[in-house]
Scaffold this motif. Structure first.
Motif, PDB file in Angstrom:
ATOM      1  N   ALA A  86     -10.226 -98.905  16.504  1.00  0.00           N
ATOM      2  CA  ALA A  86     -11.019-100.077  16.882  1.00  0.00           C
ATOM      3  C   ALA A  86     -12.023 -99.732  17.975  1.00  0.00           C
ATOM      4  O   ALA A  86     -13.152-100.246  17.976  1.00  0.00           O
ATOM      5  CB  ALA A  86     -10.087-101.202  17.346  1.00  0.00           C
ATOM      6  N   ALA A  87     -11.638 -98.865  18.908  1.00  0.00           N
ATOM      7  CA  ALA A  87     -12.540 -98.482  19.996  1.00  0.00           C
ATOM      8  C   ALA A  87     -13.725 -97.669  19.476  1.00  0.00           C
ATOM      9  O   ALA A  87     -14.863 -97.853  19.919  1.00  0.00           O
ATOM     10  CB  ALA A  87     -11.775 -97.692  21.052  1.00  0.00           C
ATOM     11  N   LYS A  88     -13.470 -96.783  18.540  1.00  0.00           N
ATOM     12  CA  LYS A  88     -14.568 -96.014  17.950  1.00  0.00           C
ATOM     13  C   LYS A  88     -15.525 -96.940  17.201  1.00  0.00           C
ATOM     14  O   LYS A  88     -16.756 -96.824  17.328  1.00  0.00           O
ATOM     15  CB  LYS A  88     -14.018 -94.947  16.994  1.00  0.00           C
ATOM     16  CG  LYS A  88     -13.331 -93.797  17.698  1.00  0.00           C
ATOM     17  CD  LYS A  88     -12.680 -92.854  16.696  1.00  0.00           C
ATOM     18  CE  LYS A  88     -11.952 -91.720  17.418  1.00  0.00           C
ATOM     19  NZ  LYS A  88     -11.164 -90.876  16.508  1.00  0.00           N
ATOM     20  N   ASN A  89     -14.960 -97.861  16.430  1.00  0.00           N
ATOM     21  CA  ASN A  89     -15.805 -98.819  15.718  1.00  0.00           C
ATOM     22  C   ASN A  89     -16.603 -99.674  16.687  1.00  0.00           C
ATOM     23  O   ASN A  89     -17.775 -99.998  16.447  1.00  0.00           O
ATOM     24  CB  ASN A  89     -14.945 -99.714  14.824  1.00  0.00           C
ATOM     25  CG  ASN A  89     -14.375 -98.972  13.624  1.00  0.00           C
ATOM     26  OD1 ASN A  89     -14.899 -97.940  13.216  1.00  0.00           O
ATOM     27  ND2 ASN A  89     -13.296 -99.503  13.063  1.00  0.00           N
ATOM     28  N   GLY A  90     -15.960-100.036  17.797  1.00  0.00           N
ATOM     29  CA  GLY A  90     -16.644-100.852  18.799  1.00  0.00           C
ATOM     30  C   GLY A  90     -17.831-100.131  19.405  1.00  0.00           C
ATOM     31  O   GLY A  90     -18.898-100.728  19.632  1.00  0.00           O
ATOM     32  N   PRO A 128     -14.971 -93.637  22.719  1.00  0.00           N
ATOM     33  CA  PRO A 128     -13.922 -94.630  22.953  1.00  0.00           C
ATOM     34  C   PRO A 128     -13.139 -94.221  24.200  1.00  0.00           C
ATOM     35  O   PRO A 128     -12.942 -93.027  24.448  1.00  0.00           O
ATOM     36  CB  PRO A 128     -13.050 -94.498  21.692  1.00  0.00           C
ATOM     37  CG  PRO A 128     -13.174 -93.048  21.322  1.00  0.00           C
ATOM     38  CD  PRO A 128     -14.555 -92.599  21.761  1.00  0.00           C
ATOM     39  N   ILE A 129     -12.700 -95.181  24.967  1.00  0.00           N
ATOM     40  CA  ILE A 129     -11.979 -94.808  26.191  1.00  0.00           C
ATOM     41  C   ILE A 129     -10.938 -95.857  26.550  1.00  0.00           C
ATOM     42  O   ILE A 129     -11.183 -97.068  26.449  1.00  0.00           O
ATOM     43  CB  ILE A 129     -12.971 -94.598  27.372  1.00  0.00           C
ATOM     44  CG1 ILE A 129     -12.235 -94.159  28.628  1.00  0.00           C
ATOM     45  CG2 ILE A 129     -13.811 -95.843  27.622  1.00  0.00           C
ATOM     46  CD1 ILE A 129     -13.166 -93.697  29.741  1.00  0.00           C
ATOM     47  N   HIS A 130      -9.774 -95.370  26.953  1.00  0.00           N
ATOM     48  CA  HIS A 130      -8.714 -96.241  27.462  1.00  0.00           C
ATOM     49  C   HIS A 130      -8.066 -95.537  28.646  1.00  0.00           C
ATOM     50  O   HIS A 130      -7.482 -94.461  28.503  1.00  0.00           O
ATOM     51  CB  HIS A 130      -7.668 -96.524  26.378  1.00  0.00           C
ATOM     52  CG  HIS A 130      -6.488 -97.301  26.894  1.00  0.00           C
ATOM     53  ND1 HIS A 130      -6.569 -98.648  27.220  1.00  0.00           N
ATOM     54  CD2 HIS A 130      -5.206 -96.921  27.152  1.00  0.00           C
ATOM     55  CE1 HIS A 130      -5.386 -99.059  27.647  1.00  0.00           C
ATOM     56  NE2 HIS A 130      -4.544 -98.037  27.624  1.00  0.00           N
ATOM     57  N   ASN A 131      -8.199 -96.141  29.812  1.00  0.00           N
ATOM     58  CA  ASN A 131      -7.626 -95.581  31.039  1.00  0.00           C
ATOM     59  C   ASN A 131      -7.991 -94.095  31.199  1.00  0.00           C
ATOM     60  O   ASN A 131      -7.124 -93.233  31.366  1.00  0.00           O
ATOM     61  CB  ASN A 131      -6.108 -95.763  31.060  1.00  0.00           C
ATOM     62  CG  ASN A 131      -5.721 -97.217  31.272  1.00  0.00           C
ATOM     63  OD1 ASN A 131      -6.540 -98.045  31.679  1.00  0.00           O
ATOM     64  ND2 ASN A 131      -4.462 -97.540  30.983  1.00  0.00           N
ATOM     65  N   GLY A 132      -9.269 -93.825  31.189  1.00  0.00           N
ATOM     66  CA  GLY A 132      -9.726 -92.435  31.236  1.00  0.00           C
ATOM     67  C   GLY A 132     -10.400 -92.042  32.532  1.00  0.00           C
ATOM     68  O   GLY A 132     -11.238 -91.138  32.540  1.00  0.00           O
ATOM     69  N   GLU A 133     -10.060 -92.703  33.640  1.00  0.00           N
ATOM     70  CA  GLU A 133     -10.777 -92.471  34.895  1.00  0.00           C
ATOM     71  C   GLU A 133     -10.794 -91.001  35.327  1.00  0.00           C
ATOM     72  O   GLU A 133     -11.780 -90.516  35.874  1.00  0.00           O
ATOM     73  CB  GLU A 133     -10.184 -93.331  36.016  1.00  0.00           C
ATOM     74  CG  GLU A 133      -8.743 -93.033  36.357  1.00  0.00           C
ATOM     75  CD  GLU A 133      -8.218 -93.874  37.525  1.00  0.00           C
ATOM     76  OE1 GLU A 133      -8.992 -94.715  38.030  1.00  0.00           O
ATOM     77  OE2 GLU A 133      -7.052 -93.694  37.918  1.00  0.00           O
ATOM     78  N   LYS A 134      -9.701 -90.275  35.071  1.00  0.00           N
ATOM     79  CA  LYS A 134      -9.617 -88.893  35.548  1.00  0.00           C
ATOM     80  C   LYS A 134     -10.501 -87.933  34.765  1.00  0.00           C
ATOM     81  O   LYS A 134     -10.757 -86.804  35.204  1.00  0.00           O
ATOM     82  CB  LYS A 134      -8.172 -88.404  35.522  1.00  0.00           C
ATOM     83  CG  LYS A 134      -7.564 -88.280  34.142  1.00  0.00           C
ATOM     84  CD  LYS A 134      -6.091 -87.912  34.207  1.00  0.00           C
ATOM     85  CE  LYS A 134      -5.871 -86.537  34.787  1.00  0.00           C
ATOM     86  NZ  LYS A 134      -4.451 -86.112  34.737  1.00  0.00           N
ATOM     87  N   TRP A 135     -10.995 -88.372  33.600  1.00  0.00           N
ATOM     88  CA  TRP A 135     -11.775 -87.488  32.741  1.00  0.00           C
ATOM     89  C   TRP A 135     -13.275 -87.813  32.738  1.00  0.00           C
ATOM     90  O   TRP A 135     -14.090 -86.996  32.296  1.00  0.00           O
ATOM     91  CB  TRP A 135     -11.269 -87.566  31.298  1.00  0.00           C
ATOM     92  CG  TRP A 135      -9.796 -87.444  31.150  1.00  0.00           C
ATOM     93  CD1 TRP A 135      -8.908 -88.426  30.846  1.00  0.00           C
ATOM     94  CD2 TRP A 135      -9.019 -86.243  31.309  1.00  0.00           C
ATOM     95  NE1 TRP A 135      -7.630 -87.943  30.800  1.00  0.00           N
ATOM     96  CE2 TRP A 135      -7.672 -86.595  31.076  1.00  0.00           C
ATOM     97  CE3 TRP A 135      -9.344 -84.917  31.617  1.00  0.00           C
ATOM     98  CZ2 TRP A 135      -6.640 -85.664  31.146  1.00  0.00           C
ATOM     99  CZ3 TRP A 135      -8.321 -83.987  31.683  1.00  0.00           C
ATOM    100  CH2 TRP A 135      -6.988 -84.366  31.456  1.00  0.00           C
ATOM    101  N   ILE A 136     -13.635 -89.004  33.189  1.00  0.00           N
ATOM    102  CA  ILE A 136     -14.999 -89.501  32.992  1.00  0.00           C
ATOM    103  C   ILE A 136     -16.061 -88.599  33.594  1.00  0.00           C
ATOM    104  O   ILE A 136     -17.065 -88.267  32.934  1.00  0.00           O
ATOM    105  CB  ILE A 136     -15.122 -90.941  33.562  1.00  0.00           C
ATOM    106  CG1 ILE A 136     -14.327 -91.915  32.678  1.00  0.00           C
ATOM    107  CG2 ILE A 136     -16.587 -91.367  33.623  1.00  0.00           C
ATOM    108  CD1 ILE A 136     -14.260 -93.332  33.222  1.00  0.00           C
ATOM    109  N   ASP A 137     -15.893 -88.185  34.827  1.00  0.00           N
ATOM    110  CA  ASP A 137     -16.953 -87.418  35.499  1.00  0.00           C
ATOM    111  C   ASP A 137     -17.263 -86.108  34.785  1.00  0.00           C
ATOM    112  O   ASP A 137     -18.428 -85.767  34.554  1.00  0.00           O
ATOM    113  CB  ASP A 137     -16.577 -87.158  36.957  1.00  0.00           C
ATOM    114  CG  ASP A 137     -16.712 -88.401  37.823  1.00  0.00           C
ATOM    115  OD1 ASP A 137     -17.315 -89.386  37.351  1.00  0.00           O
ATOM    116  OD2 ASP A 137     -16.212 -88.392  38.963  1.00  0.00           O
ATOM    117  N   ASN A 138     -16.228 -85.351  34.424  1.00  0.00           N
ATOM    118  CA  ASN A 138     -16.469 -84.068  33.747  1.00  0.00           C
ATOM    119  C   ASN A 138     -17.133 -84.260  32.391  1.00  0.00           C
ATOM    120  O   ASN A 138     -18.033 -83.499  32.012  1.00  0.00           O
ATOM    121  CB  ASN A 138     -15.156 -83.297  33.587  1.00  0.00           C
ATOM    122  CG  ASN A 138     -14.701 -82.642  34.868  1.00  0.00           C
ATOM    123  OD1 ASN A 138     -15.498 -82.422  35.786  1.00  0.00           O
ATOM    124  ND2 ASN A 138     -13.424 -82.321  34.952  1.00  0.00           N
TER     125      ASN A 138
END
Length: 346
Positions: A80-84, A9-19
């Motif tokens: 909800a994001a995890k379920n999605g 699940p992700i919300h506004n996670g741009e700074k973490w995505i690459d790692n």
């Protein structure tokens, strides 16, 4: 159909995505015949999350790794994001991964090995923290629990004994629970899922290796969880699952935490409390009167005794690892059985 789906699940996670994605791309399981799939639900992000996810989608697909991506227009919360993400996944096994954490290279493979022989278990692992030593007491607690304590120390302020970012399970575990609650931000959806899993007869198992770097930062979703709600959920469950089996009990801690607990008990359970116990000489030998301002009366009057005079079972309202080991030594001196003679509620 995939063998294993990584649920993100992700919300506004741009700074973490690459790692995070680099750590998935380095998984040793990719060198086996197991089919890996990454299932991501973008929970209404307003930064560059979607753009970055689409780049990683291209990367993984070019390597023959499945990547499915769904997006919500507005944020509905972690549950909800995890379920999605689970909904769009196809894996027989689910590996839950927070976007701000980093997998060790053998995480998926080792947890899959543990889960394939126990389809009824929620599988966790030990963790390391980044920044190093950011939460030493919490990390020590999570990494040092015994197999028995995974099921007994489930009422502390630390939450689930298997830390949610390390969860791995057969899909049937998720289906049996019915997914995560979707009541929005501030909900301890992992704790609620954890209790439902146990109530359904689910097992717990921890791979005793550090398989995840659990990143600590102020923007973590855990900080949005309402502590008062966690306390209430835990109190309700202990009254449903523990206290009905006790005819009487003593509350260890005549201070604020113990008194708050006693005040909050149902009338039936309140009548089972026979005493407070403590180590404070200024409290021992006196009585504690708990007053109810709504009813305008004293609801209970209890003696305060020395902890060595307390007869089990005990409901202990003291946080661990805060007294340089003194509380732990005192408790050990009683030779009691955790889960039978006492339960920690802190």
């Amino acid at each position: 159909m995939a063998d294993i789906s990584v649920i993100i699940p992700i919300h506004n996670g741009e700074k973490w995505i690459d790692n995070c994605m680099k750590s998935i791309a380095s998984q040793s399981v990719l060198n086996t015949k197991k089919r890996l799939e990454i299932a991501v639900y973008n929970d209404g992000s307003t930064d560059k999350t979607q753009e970055l996810l689409e780049k990683w989608e291209d990367y993984f697909k070019s390597r023959g790794v499945g990547f499915v991506l769904a997006r919500g227009k507005t944020s509905k919360g972690v549950g909800a994001a995890k379920n999605g993400a689970v909904k769009i996944s196809s894996g027989k096994f689910l590996c839950f991964q927070d976007i701000d954490d980093i997998m060790h290279p053998h995480r998926i493979y080792l947890q899959w090995k543990a889960a394939k022989s126990n389809h009824n278990a929620l599988i966790g692992s030990k963790i390391s923290r980044l920044p190093i030593n950011s939460t030493p007491r919490y990390s020590h607690w999570a990494n040092s629990l015994t197999n028995a304590q995974l099921k007994t120390q489930i009422y502390t302020s630390n939450g689930p004994t298997l830390l949610m970012p390390t969860w791995f399970c057969h899909r049937s575990v998720y289906d049996k629970v019915g997914g995560f609650v979707e009541t929005g931000h501030g909900t301890p959806e992992d704790l609620i899922f954890f209790y439902k899993h146990l109530d359904a007869g689910g097992d717990l198992h921890r791979v005793d290796e550090e398989l995840l770097v659990y990143v600590y930062h102020e923007g973590a979703a855990t900080f949005s969880v309402k502590r008062e709600l966690i306390w209430k959920i835990q109190l309700d469950r202990i009254q449903q699952c523990v206290l009905p089996h006790w005819d009487h009990f003593t509350v260890w801690n005549a201070g604020k935490a113990g008194r708050r607990l006693v005040r909050s008990l149902s009338p039936n359970n309140l009548n089972k409390v026979v005493a407070f116990c403590d180590v404070d000489k200024n409290k021992i030998g006196h009585n504690v009167e708990l007053y109810c301002p709504i009813e305008r009366r004293v609801i209970i009057k209890l003696p305060v005794i020395h902890f060595t005079d307390a007869k089990p079972p005990l409901l202990i309202c003291i946080k661990l690892d805060l007294s340089n080991g003194e509380f732990e030594k005192n408790l050990e001196s009683l030779n009691l059985s955790e889960g039978n003679d006492y339960v920690l509620f802190s």
